[in-house]
Design an enzyme around this catalytic site. Structure first.
Site: not given
Length: 162
Positions: A48-50
């Protein structure tokens, strides 16, 4: 050649996957330590990052620095199995360049002040000799049986609540 390998680090620190962020210790003196973290795409934070541009979160870089500091504090303690090193403060944190999968993060930490069960350390993190982050961390030595101190409750007036 490593002074401490991952198995020796696991015998010192209580952290485990996915939160053990030190792979090897390369140098260690009384008041200074150098550790490395091999950053890989398989780490969960990159989901999720990123998703399209994976970057190691700055707080995880500081955590890797703090864990390296924890190895220094705990390494020479005879009863370290009953101790924890708690991160209690972060000061002057600066993030200079992104850390991405494939990088080898090198953390160098130096004790700048030590008093009883508290140590303040200054550190830099580099990739290929380029500074990517710097910070001062304060760590407190605690017994594992002790409940970690809770943050003080913050009272927000009802009219200010979102």
């Amino acid at each position: 050649m490593a002074i401490l390998d991952i198995n020796e680090i696991r015998a010192i620190l209580p952290h485990r996957y996915p939160f053990l962020l030190v792979d090897r210790i390369l140098e260690m003196e009384t008041d200074r330590i150098v550790g490395i973290k091999n950053v890989t795409f398989n780490e969960p934070q990159f989901t999720g990052h990123f998703p399209d541009f994976p970057v190691m979160p700055g707080v995880m870089i500081v955590e890797a620095m703090a864990q390296t500091a924890g190895v220094l504090v705990l390494h020479s303690m005879p009863d370290r199995a009953n101790k924890l090193v708690l991160l209690v403060a972060i000061e002057n944190a600066r993030f200079r360049k992104p850390v991405v999968p494939g990088d080898t993060l090198r953390m160098e930490m130096k004790i700048i002040k030590r008093k009883a069960s508290v140590a303040k350390m200054a550190g830099i993190a580099t990739v290929d000799g380029v500074v990517v982050a710097e910070a001062e961390v304060m760590c407190k030595l605690a017994d594992k049986e002790e409940k970690p101190p809770a943050a003080p409750e913050i009272k927000v007036p009802a009219e200010a609540a979102v």
